[in-house]
Design an enzyme around this catalytic site. Structure first.
Site, PDB file in Angstrom:
ATOM      1  N   VAL A 282       0.833  -1.203   0.000  1.00  0.00           N
ATOM      2  CA  VAL A 282       0.000   0.000   0.000  1.00  0.00           C
ATOM      3  C   VAL A 282       0.868   1.253   0.000  1.00  0.00           C
ATOM      4  CG1 VAL A 282      -1.687   1.317   1.324  1.00  0.00           C
ATOM      5  CG2 VAL A 282      -1.953  -1.145   1.095  1.00  0.00           C
ATOM      6  N   ASP A 329      -6.731  22.421 -41.447  1.00  0.00           N
ATOM      7  CA  ASP A 329      -7.530  22.609 -42.640  1.00  0.00           C
ATOM      8  C   ASP A 329      -7.753  24.106 -42.831  1.00  0.00           C
ATOM      9  OD1 ASP A 329      -9.180  21.777 -44.804  1.00  0.00           O
ATOM     10  OD2 ASP A 329     -10.942  22.164 -43.578  1.00  0.00           O
ATOM     11  N   ASP A 632     -13.097  19.732 -40.797  1.00  0.00           N
ATOM     12  CA  ASP A 632     -14.537  19.774 -40.606  1.00  0.00           C
ATOM     13  C   ASP A 632     -15.292  18.933 -41.619  1.00  0.00           C
ATOM     14  OD1 ASP A 632     -14.055  21.249 -42.849  1.00  0.00           O
ATOM     15  OD2 ASP A 632     -15.261  22.983 -42.275  1.00  0.00           O
ATOM     16  N   ASP A 636     -11.361  14.826 -44.071  1.00  0.00           N
ATOM     17  CA  ASP A 636     -10.393  14.992 -42.990  1.00  0.00           C
ATOM     18  C   ASP A 636     -10.438  13.844 -41.978  1.00  0.00           C
ATOM     19  OD1 ASP A 636      -9.600  17.585 -43.907  1.00  0.00           O
ATOM     20  OD2 ASP A 636     -11.439  18.386 -43.032  1.00  0.00           O
TER      21      ASP A 636
END
Length: 920
Positions: A282, A329, A632, A636
C-alpha cells in the site's frame, strides 16, 4: 470493371462497360441482381465493443492488478477494512476509465448516417424515385441544384452544373462540371470535372449521371475503410504512466521481498509477514495516482469545455499540451468559409473593400484626392448578372461567389432584390464551364436615359478576349489594346494574393432587342471592360495572432487544403506561416524520406487528397512530432483519427466529430491554441502532483525498509490503514492546491516538451528520491526520538508521532512543491493555505478523536508533543525551498524564450506548374 479510370473514358464508353442504357436505364431484375452482387449503397459499420469488455481492459491495468492482489492478501489475513478500501479504489478506477472509453466509439457508424435518403433513377425506361441505398453501378440518375449526390458517378449530360465538394476535397468554391472526357488518367480527385461524388451537393444546374461506384467503393467508402484501418494509439500520458507503473512495481515488490527475507531470517510468523507485505504494498503502490490524475484531467476537460473545446477522452487533455505540430484545414477553420470581395479594379483604378463574410456592412476606400467612383455599371452587373440571394442576417441561397457579389452591391448602395425586380431579364446566357461566363440583358437607366444593355461576368481572360474597349476614370472609353497590359497586370496582382478574380463588361444594344432574344450568345462580343473583383474566403480575425502564439510556443503550423497551391500559398503568407508551399501532385511524387527531409521548409499543402493528409500525419509522427490535425469535412476524418489529437469543427460533418478526439464548438482555430495552453498547464500540474506523490511514496518505502532492517516496532512503521488514510484524507488537499494553482504567465513562451522524455526520467527520479529521503529522515527521527514504547498491537506515541509528522510534512510539501523551480510561497498563496487548513484539522481529529484512534491505532498527544511534531514537519518545506533557490540561482537570470522560426515577409509567390512547388 474497366481498368481505365472513369474520367478518362467517354460517357458512352462508361455506360457500355457498365452494361447499362442511357435512355432506359437498368431493368429492375438486373438492378436486383447487381444489388446482390455489390451490396447495398451504404457504409458498413463495425459493432462497438461491449461495456464489459472495456471494463475488463481497465481491470487489466497493471496498477489495478497490483491493488487487487493487495485486497486479496488483506482478506486472507483478516484485514477486512483495508481490503474494502482497496477494492473501492479499484472499482472507482475501472468505472472512471470505462465511462471515458465509451464516449470515443463510432467513427465509421457516423458515415452510415450521411446517406442521401432518395434519388431520381431511370429504371425500365421510367423516371422513378427510390431510396439511395438501392442504387447499383449502372443506374442512370438525374440530379439538379439542391440535390445531394447519392453515389459516385460519371456525367453523361449537364447544363451549367456546379457541385460543392468541400466536404470531400476541401475546395471552398463550387466546382464547374461537364461530361467532357479528360485525356490525362492521373489527375487529382478535385480536378476530375466529369465525375461527381457521393455526399457532395449540387449548387447549380442539372445533370444526368451513371453510377460507377456504390457503398464502400465510393470515395467516402474508401475513407471509411481508412478509418477502420487506423488503430487508435495510447496518448503520451498513458504511455508514461504505464512506464511509471512498471517502475513502481519493481520498487514495491523488491522492497516486499527484502522485508519478507529479513522477516524469515528473524523467524517472524506468516501473519506478521503478510501484514508487513500489505503495508509495504500500500505504501509503494500509488493507490491514488490513477484517481487523482483522472480528477485533474477531468478538471482540465471542464476548463476546455468552458473555452468551447470538448474532449472525448480525459487523456487527450494532456496530449494537447505535448502538441508540437498543427496540421490545419483551411476552409472554415483558418478562414470564415464565407466568400468575400476584398479588392476592386474599376475604370482603371484600385479600391479596397472591407467587411467580413456575408455581412452587408463595409466600406469601399480609394486613394485620397481621387474623384468619387462611378460604380453604376458595376452595380448593375453585381445585382443582375447573378442569381444568389443574401438576407440581412447573412443567410445565403445560391452560389457562394455570387453571394459575395450581392454583398458587394449592398456595400456600394445597391439592393439586389429590388434591382432585379426593377430591371427584369430580357434574355440570358447561363454560366457554363465550357465558356466560363454569364450574360444577361436588360433595359437599364444609364446616363439619365433608358438603354438596352448586355451585362457579362466571367473569368478575366475570357472576358478580356471578348472586349474591344475599356473604361478609364470618368468612364472615358479607350481601345482595349491601350490598356490590355495594365488589365493583365491587375489580374495577375490579385491572383498572386490568393484572390479569385471575376471580370465585368457591358455592351449597349439599343434597337437590337429582338436579335438578342433570338441569339443572346452571339452578342457576347465587342464588349467594353468595366472592372474586376478579387474574391477570397477571408481569414478568421484571430487566426494570425493564434499562429503567432503557436510559433512563440515552438509549435509548427501547417495549412493543408484542397485549394490550388498558388491560392493556398498566398493565404499562408497572410497567416504568417513558415516558408514553402507544395501541390498535391508534387507531394505524391515524393518518397516518405524526401517528404520528411523537406517538411521543415514546407508549411502550405494545396490540392491534397484524404490519403495525402493521412500520409502527412504519419510521416510527421514518424519524425517524433505530436500532431494535432484540424478539419470539418469527411475528407479529414481518417487523418483526424490518425493524429495524436484530432480536432473536429462543431459545424463539421458527423463523421469528423466522431473521428476526432476533440470538437471545437465555435470552429475557431484560436480556440485550439487556447486548448493547447490549457493542456500544457494541466500537464504541468500532473508533473507537480507526481513529484509530490512520488516523494511521499519513496519516503514510505524507505520508512518501512528501515523499520524492517533495524527491527523498529517489529518492522511495522505504520499500519496499513494509516497509510491509506494518508493517501485518501491528507494528500487529497495538497493535490487540490496543485490543481487550482494558476498557470505561469510564460507558459506559451516555452517549447513543447519532448514526448520521448518520460515522466520518470533520470533527473526527475533523482529529485523525487531526494525529497523522499528528506521526508523519510524527518519522520524516522521524530519516531525514534518520541517518548514511549512501540507496539504492533497497541496505540503508542512514537507511531502516532510518525503519523503526524508525515501528515504535516505532506501538507507543507504540497504548498512548496506546487511550483518548480519557482517558489511555492509566492502569491497567490492565501487560497492554498485556506485549502491546506482542512487536512491539518483532519490530522488533529485522526489523533484526538476516539473513533479514529480505534481505527487507526493512534493515541492523543500533549501540547508539547504537537509543537515538536510541527517543528519536525517544518524542516521539509524549508529544505525544499532552499534547494529550489539554489537551482534558480544556477539558471540564467534572463532565459531566452525558444520560439519557432516565424515567417518573414514573403517574396512574390512563384508557381512552377499546377500542383508543383511554390517557394517564398
Amino acid at each position: 470493371m474497366s481498368p481505365t479510370p472513369w474520367h478518362a473514358q467517354s460517357g458512352e464508353s462508361v455506360v457500355s462497360v457498365l452494361q447499362s442504357d442511357q435512355q432506359r436505364g437498368l431493368q429492375s431484375s438486373e438492378a436486383d441482381q447487381r444489388r446482390q452482387r455489390y451490396g447495398s449503397n451504404e457504409i458498413t459499420s463495425t459493432p462497438p465493443p461491449s461495456t464489459w469488455s472495456i471494463a475488463l481492459l481497465q481491470l487489466k491495468d497493471p496498477m489495478n492488478l497490483m491493488l487487487v492482489a493487495v485486497a486479496a492478501v488483506s482478506i486472507a489475513i483478516g484485514e477486512v477494512p483495508t481490503a474494502i478500501v482497496v477494492a473501492v479504489l479499484v472499482v472507482l478506477n475501472i468505472v472512471l476509465g470505462t465511462r471515458q472509453e465509451l464516449k470515443a466509439r463510432a467513427s465509421v457508424d457516423a458515415l452510415a448516417k450521411m446517406q442521401t435518403p432518395q434519388a431520381r433513377v431511370i429504371r425500365d425506361g421510367n423516371l422513378i424515385q427510390l431510396d439511395a441505398t438501392e442504387l447499383v453501378p449502372g443506374d442512370v440518375v438525374q440530379v439538379e441544384a439542391g440535390d445531394i449526390i447519392a453515389a459516385d458517378g460519371r456525367l453523361l449530360a449537364s447544363t451549367t452544373l456546379e457541385t460543392q465538394e468541400a466536404a470531400l476535397t476541401g475546395e471552398s468554391a463550387p466546382i464547374p462540371k461537364d461530361p467532357k472526357t479528360l485525356s490525362n488518367e492521373d489527375i487529382p480527385l478535385g480536378d476530375r470535372s466529369n465525375l461527381v461524388f457521393q455526399n457532395t451537393s449540387v449548387t447549380r444546374g442539372t445533370a444526368t449521371m451513371v453510377v460507377t461506384e456504390t457503398g464502400m467503393q465510393t470515395q467516402i467508402g474508401q475513407i471509411a475503410s481508412m478509418l477502420s484501418a487506423v488503430a487508435p494509439g495510447k496518448s503520451p500520458l498513458q504511455r508514461e504512466l504505464d512506464s511509471l507503473t512498471k517502475l513502481l512495481g519493481i520498487i514495491a515488490w523488491t522492497a516486499v521481498i527484502v522485508i519478507v527475507v529479513i522477516g524469515l531470517i528473524r523467524g517472524q510468523d506468516l501473519t506478521t509477514l503478510l501484514l508487513l507485505g500489505i503495508a509495504m504494498g500500500v505504501s509503494a503502490i500509488p493507490t491514488g495516482l490513477p484517481t487523482f490524475v483522472q480528477a485533474m484531467l477531468a478538471y482540465g476537460a471542464r476548463q476546455l469545455a468552458d473555452a468551447k473545446a470538448v474532449v472525448k477522452n480525459l487523456t487527450d487533455v494532456e496530449t494537447l499540451g505535448a502538441t508540437s505540430a498543427i496540421n490545419s484545414d483551411k476552409t472554415g477553420t483558418l478562414t470564415m468559409n464565407q466568400m468575400t470581395v476584398r479588392s476592386l479594379y474599376v475604370h482603371g483604378r484600385w479600391y479596397t473593400v472591407d467587411g467580413e463574410g456575408y455581412a452587408k456592412a463595409g466600406r469601399i476606400t480609394q486613394v485620397a484626392g481621387e474623384a468619387p467612383p462611378d460604380f453604376t455599371l458595376l452595380a448593375y452587373g453585381l445585382c443582375l448578372d447573378s442569381d444568389a440571394t443574401v438576407s440581412d442576417s447573412g443567410e445565403v441561397v445560391g452560389d457562394p461567389t455570387e453571394a459575395a457579389l450581392v454583398v458587394l452591391a449592398a456595400k456600394i448602395g445597391a439592393d439586389a432584390p429590388l434591382t432585379r425586380r426593377t430591371y427584369p431579364r430580357v434574355a440570358t446566357v447561363p454560366f457554363d464551364s465550357a465558356y466560363k461566363f454569364m450574360a444577361t440583358y436588360h433595359h437599364l437607366e444609364v446616363d439619365g436615359s433608358s438603354q438596352f444593355v448586355g451585362l457579362v461576368k466571367g473569368g478575366p481572360d475570357v472576358v478580356l478576349a471578348r472586349c474591344s474597349s475599356a473604361f478609364l476614370p470618368g468612364r472615358r472609353q479607350v481601345p482595349i489594346e491601350e490598356v490590355r497590359d495594365e488589365l493583365t497586370a491587375a489580374n495577375q496582382s490579385m491572383s498572386e494574393k490568393g484572390l479569385r478574380v471575376l471580370a465585368f463588361a457591358v455592351r449597349r444594344l439599343d434597337g437590337r432587342e429582338d436579335a438578342v432574344v433570338a441569339d443572346p450568345m452571339s452578342f457576347v462580343e465587342d464588349l467594353t471592360f468595366v472592372g474586376m473583383a478579387g474574391i477570397i474566403d477571408p481569414l478568421r480575425p484571430e487566426a494570425v495572432d493564434s499562429v503567432r502564439t503557436a510559433h512563440r510556443a515552438g509549435i509548427e503550423v501547417r495549412m493543408i487544403t484542397g485549394d490550388h497551391a498558388i491560392t493556398a500559398a498566398a493565404i499562408g503568407a497572410e497567416l504568417g506561416l513558415g516558408p514553402g508551399a507544395v501541390g498535391g501532385a508534387a507531394l505524391q511524387a515524393m518518397t516518405d524520406d524526401e517528404l520528411s527531409a523537406a517538411l521543415p521548409n514546407l508549411h502550405v499543402f494545396g490540392r491534397v487528397t484524404p490519403q495525402d493528409k493521412l500520409r502527412l500525419v504519419d510521416v510527421m509522427q514518424s519524425g517524433g512530432a505530436v500532431v494535432a490535425m484540424t478539419g470539418d469535412a469527411v475528407n479529414d476524418a481518417a487523418a483526424l483519427k490518425k493524429a495524436d489529437i484530432g480536432v473536429a469543427m462543431g459545424s463539421g460533418s458527423e463523421v469528423t466529430k466522431q473521428a476526432g478526439k476533440m470538437v471545437l464548438t465555435d470552429d475557431n482555430f484560436g480556440t485550439l491554441i487556447t486548448a493547447i495552453t490549457l493542456g500544457r498547464n494541466i500537464y504541468g500540474k500532473i508533473v507537480s502532483y507526481i513529484r509530490y506523490q512520488m516523494s511521499k511514496l519513496f519516503s514510505l518505502v524507505l520508512l518501512f525498509l528501515a523499520a524492517s532492517i533495524f527491527n523498529i516496532n517489529e518492522g511495522v512503521a505504520l499500519t496499513p490503514l494509516m497509510v491509506l488514510f494518508q493517501h485518501f484524507f491528507i494528500t487529497l488537499f495538497p493535490v487540490a492546491v496543485i490543481m487550482l494553482d494558476p498557470p505561469p504567465p510564460d507558459l506559451m513562451n516555452k517549447p513543447p516538451r519532448d514526448p520521448k522524455m518520460p515522466i520518470a526520467h533520470r533527473s526527475a527520479v533523482a529529485q523525487w528520491l531526494a525529497y523522499g529521503v528528506l521526508q523519510f529522515a524527518v519522520t524516522l527521527a521524530a519516531m525514534l526520538l518520541a517518548p514511549g514504547e512501540m507496539s504492533t498491537t497497541e496505540a503508542n506515541v512514537p507511531m502516532t508521532t510518525a503519523f503526524v509528522v508525515l501528515s504535516l510534512g505532506s501538507i507543507f510539501a504540497g504548498l512548496t512543491m506546487r511550483r518548480d523551480p519557482e517558489s511555492g510561497l509566492v502569491p497567490p498563496v492565501l487560497g492554498a493555505i485556506k485549502i491546506l487548513t482542512i487536512p491539518t484539522v483532519v490530522t488533529v481529529f485522526a489523533v484526538e478523536a476516539g473513533v479514529l484512534q480505534d481505527l487507526l491505532m493512534t493515541t492523543s498527544l500533549t501540547g508539547a508533543q504537537w509543537l515538536l511534531c510541527l517543528g519536525w514537519s517544518l524542516i521539509i518545506p524549508v529544505v525544499v525551498e532552499l534547494e529550489k533557490a539554489i537551482r534558480r540561482r544556477r539558471l540564467s537570470p534572463t532565459p531566452v524564450a525558444i520560439t519557432a522560426t516565424t515567417a518573414v515577409a514573403p517574396e512574390r509567390a512563384r508557381h512552377s506548374a499546377e500542383g508543383g512547388t511554390i517557394t517564398r
